[in-house]
Design a protein around this motif. Structure first.
Motif, PDB file in Angstrom:
ATOM      1  N   SER A  60       0.733  -1.272  -0.036  1.00  0.00           N
ATOM      2  CA  SER A  60       0.127  -0.063   0.033  1.00  0.00           C
ATOM      3  C   SER A  60       0.930   1.287  -0.012  1.00  0.00           C
ATOM      4  N   SER A  61       2.089   1.223   0.652  1.00  0.00           N
ATOM      5  CA  SER A  61       2.993   2.484   0.770  1.00  0.00           C
ATOM      6  C   SER A  61       4.018   2.350  -0.375  1.00  0.00           C
ATOM      7  N   GLY A  62       4.036   1.226  -1.016  1.00  0.00           N
ATOM      8  CA  GLY A  62       5.371   1.318  -2.042  1.00  0.00           C
ATOM      9  C   GLY A  62       5.016   2.353  -2.982  1.00  0.00           C
ATOM     10  N   ASN A  63       6.034   3.353  -3.393  1.00  0.00           N
ATOM     11  CA  ASN A  63       5.825   4.157  -4.221  1.00  0.00           C
ATOM     12  C   ASN A  63       7.271   4.340  -5.078  1.00  0.00           C
ATOM     13  N   GLY A  64       8.008   3.127  -5.025  1.00  0.00           N
ATOM     14  CA  GLY A  64       9.090   3.420  -5.889  1.00  0.00           C
ATOM     15  C   GLY A  64      10.311   4.226  -5.518  1.00  0.00           C
TER      16      GLY A  64
ATOM     17  N   PRO B 296       9.976  -5.303  -8.423  1.00  0.00           N
ATOM     18  CA  PRO B 296       9.646  -3.892  -8.419  1.00  0.00           C
ATOM     19  C   PRO B 296       8.963  -3.259  -9.608  1.00  0.00           C
ATOM     20  N   ASP B 297       8.859  -4.003 -10.836  1.00  0.00           N
ATOM     21  CA  ASP B 297       8.042  -3.567 -12.099  1.00  0.00           C
ATOM     22  C   ASP B 297       6.648  -3.902 -12.305  1.00  0.00           C
TER      23      ASP B 297
ATOM     24  N   ASN C  47      14.054  -9.137  -6.420  1.00  0.00           N
ATOM     25  CA  ASN C  47      14.662  -8.814  -5.266  1.00  0.00           C
ATOM     26  C   ASN C  47      14.421 -10.152  -4.272  1.00  0.00           C
ATOM     27  N   PHE C  48      15.479 -10.546  -3.595  1.00  0.00           N
ATOM     28  CA  PHE C  48      15.347 -11.506  -2.742  1.00  0.00           C
ATOM     29  C   PHE C  48      15.373 -10.582  -1.290  1.00  0.00           C
ATOM     30  N   ILE C  49      14.199 -10.787  -0.639  1.00  0.00           N
ATOM     31  CA  ILE C  49      13.892 -10.070   0.834  1.00  0.00           C
ATOM     32  C   ILE C  49      14.008 -11.074   1.710  1.00  0.00           C
TER      33      ILE C  49
ATOM     34  N   GLY D 125      11.792  -0.011  -9.042  1.00  0.00           N
ATOM     35  CA  GLY D 125      10.814   0.380  -9.852  1.00  0.00           C
ATOM     36  C   GLY D 125       9.685   0.697  -9.430  1.00  0.00           C
ATOM     37  N   PRO D 126       8.633   1.016 -10.265  1.00  0.00           N
ATOM     38  CA  PRO D 126       7.452   1.698  -9.818  1.00  0.00           C
ATOM     39  C   PRO D 126       6.726   1.005  -8.497  1.00  0.00           C
TER      40      PRO D 126
END
Length: 211
Positions: A71-75, A206-207, A185-187, A93-94
């Protein structure tokens, strides 16, 4: 949360619905009522692994955290803007999640977490393979998600926790080719906050909003 009523007695309240500002799609009370299997299933669909040993309250927190990040991810996350292959550089990414901003970037197997329970992120092949093999993890794809004969959704299976019949084992070369091709990405975590080994991981694209 304790509140005092007009009569002077103390009552305990647990406000229903969403207690996280600016996240209208997250109903925390509803999530808390889900069964353990459904919580694990939802986390799996969101690319969050290592949930087998989690208790219900841990699963609830993990799902809420994952939803908050989306919800908060904004790139704007990520400790670097690089998008390398196996160099460990974080890909942005976006639809980068906010977890990237707060994760420690790992670029080598010699890097150590700053503290137990620290959220880590990498794209380095050696780091990922060592992490998985230390836990008996096997590179896999989810059956039925293949694209043009290539692996689809990537996962690790941990046979010591019981085989997941939905997963099909693939080779490391194929796993990493897909990982890099999709700019994932590996988190992950090395240890839980109590110092015990953690199997928690998440693959993020991220895309794409759906990872």
């Amino acid at each position: 949360m304790a509140t005092r009523s007009n009569s002077g007695t103390t009552a305990t309240t647990n406000p229903p619905g969403n207690q996280t500002p600016n996240t209208p799609d997250i109903n925390e009370s509803e999530i808390a009522e889900l069964k353990v299997d459904e919580l694990r299933s939802r986390l799996s669909r969101r690319g969050v692994g290592g949930t087998t040993d989690m208790k219900k309250d841990e699963l609830v927190k993990a799902l809420i955290r994952s939803l908050r990040e989306d919800s908060s991810g904004n790139g704007s996350g990520g400790s670097s803007g690089s998008s390398g292959g196996s160099s460990g550089g974080v890909r942005t990414g976006p639809h980068s999640s906010s977890s990237l901003k707060y994760s420690q970037e790992v670029t080598s197997v010699d890097d150590e977490p700053e503290r137990p329970g620290r959220s880590l992120v990498t794209t380095d092949h050696d780091v990922i393979r060592q992490w998985a093999e230390e836990r008996g993890g096997v590179p896999c794809t989810v059956d039925g998600t293949e694209h043009d004969g290539r692996p689809g959704v990537l996962r690790f299976d941990f046979p010591s926790n019981g085989r997941d019949e939905r997963l099909r084992e693939i080779g490391w070369k194929e796993w990493f080719e897909t990982f890099d091709g999709r700019r994932l990405n590996f988190i992950y975590q090395e240890e839980r906050s109590d110092g015990k080994q953690s199997n928690f991981f998440r693959l993020e694209n991220p895309d794409r909003e759906d990872g």
